[in-house]
Enzyme design. Sequence first.
Site, PDB file in Angstrom:
ATOM      1  N   LYS A 172      -8.196   0.619   4.928  1.00  0.00           N
ATOM      2  CA  LYS A 172      -7.638  -0.249   5.975  1.00  0.00           C
ATOM      3  C   LYS A 172      -8.729  -0.731   6.921  1.00  0.00           C
ATOM      4  O   LYS A 172      -8.665  -1.855   7.427  1.00  0.00           O
ATOM      5  CB  LYS A 172      -6.541   0.492   6.740  1.00  0.00           C
ATOM      6  CG  LYS A 172      -5.272   0.736   5.921  1.00  0.00           C
ATOM      7  CD  LYS A 172      -4.501  -0.550   5.641  1.00  0.00           C
ATOM      8  CE  LYS A 172      -3.134  -0.268   5.053  1.00  0.00           C
ATOM      9  NZ  LYS A 172      -2.413  -1.503   4.682  1.00  0.00           N
TER      10      LYS A 172
ATOM     11  N   SER B 211       0.860  -1.200   0.000  1.00  0.00           N
ATOM     12  CA  SER B 211       0.000   0.000   0.000  1.00  0.00           C
ATOM     13  C   SER B 211       0.884   1.233   0.000  1.00  0.00           C
ATOM     14  O   SER B 211       1.923   1.243   0.661  1.00  0.00           O
ATOM     15  CB  SER B 211      -0.880   0.070   1.260  1.00  0.00           C
ATOM     16  OG  SER B 211      -1.657   1.261   1.225  1.00  0.00           O
TER      17      SER B 211
ATOM     18  N   TYR C 164      -7.102   6.092   2.607  1.00  0.00           N
ATOM     19  CA  TYR C 164      -6.232   5.131   3.305  1.00  0.00           C
ATOM     20  C   TYR C 164      -6.971   4.546   4.505  1.00  0.00           C
ATOM     21  O   TYR C 164      -7.036   3.333   4.671  1.00  0.00           O
ATOM     22  CB  TYR C 164      -4.963   5.861   3.751  1.00  0.00           C
ATOM     23  CG  TYR C 164      -3.912   4.988   4.387  1.00  0.00           C
ATOM     24  CD1 TYR C 164      -3.247   4.021   3.644  1.00  0.00           C
ATOM     25  CD2 TYR C 164      -3.560   5.155   5.722  1.00  0.00           C
ATOM     26  CE1 TYR C 164      -2.261   3.232   4.225  1.00  0.00           C
ATOM     27  CE2 TYR C 164      -2.580   4.376   6.309  1.00  0.00           C
ATOM     28  CZ  TYR C 164      -1.925   3.417   5.557  1.00  0.00           C
ATOM     29  OH  TYR C 164      -0.945   2.641   6.138  1.00  0.00           O
TER      30      TYR C 164
END
Length: 319
Positions: A149, A75, A145
């Site tokens: 996640k 990532s 992000y």
Amino acid sequence: MRVLITGAAGFLGSHLCDRFIGEGHEVVGMDNLITGNPDNVAHLFGHERFRFIRHDVTEFIHVEGHLDGVLHFASPASPVDYLELPIQTLKVGSLGTHKTLGVAKAKQARYLLASTSEVYGDPQVHPQPETYWGNVNPVGPRGVYDEAKRFAEAMTMAYHRAHGVDTRIARIFNSYGPRMRPADGRVVSNFIVQALRGEPLTVYGDGSQTRSFCYVDDMVEGIYHLFFSDRVEPVNVGNPDEFSVKELAEVVLEETGSESRVEYRRLPVDDPRVRRPDIGVAGRELGWEPKIVLREGLRKTIPYFRRLVEERNARARTL
Ligand code: UDP
């Protein structure tokens, strides 16, 4: 063991490859190199227990042979990167997690997700225990992000509950060390490179926001312990020593011996005010705690960036 590590050419991924190889395991490293750097694993090329596959993990993943472990570390990981690559960031956290879980299920391998302290967003509980559900803005620039996640954690638990995959979730707090990219944009690499070049250190906001910085060797040790533990629920991995960004700037100036000044810039949108891991679970369940204090970690990190800065200067002189 034979393990697949995604994001193998990245900062944490490459150190993790070293750790598994060093312990006698076999590693298949995978990376699409959009933020990873092959130099980080160049020393492993040709090693009989290391194989590198250039591949985007959001596409179907094929790995020949058996696997005992899958560790998903791919990532973009710095705010600058995920602001530049918002869709890839969302895809690798969501589709990439789905694909890598699919590999783990098919191979009956243990799975470890590299999650993040960003699941706590701008936390209203301090320090952050694993039981805190977080305060995330889904539509802000960091949402790509954070939400990817959070989705990744949900998907990991779903594969555990629905398919019986043996899963682990590491909530990784701010880490630093050799192999971060000089232009990565994160605060430790920015400050060190700026100090070494004699440029002003760019403190965002008034610098009173805090972070807790973990040296990479401690981080990898914690992740390695978690992988071999029985803990399925998320575990914070980080160093609880908390510093304001302004304090960090002062320590970097002292440790580099730089005479750079500090320059204040606009605070990024949704920048968390504070961050500090509660590592009680890691202590109890993994028997792990970090050992390397900030100044010691910086002393191990600065020479790496000094070499890069000097190499770049030498190249510029020959042009
Ligand atoms: N920061 C800063 N100057 C920089 C880069 C970052 O003051 O050149 C600040 C940033 O606003 C944040 C903290 O340092 O408050 C940590 O930023 P980083 O990008 O390393 O990671 P984050 O913890 O925000 O994901």
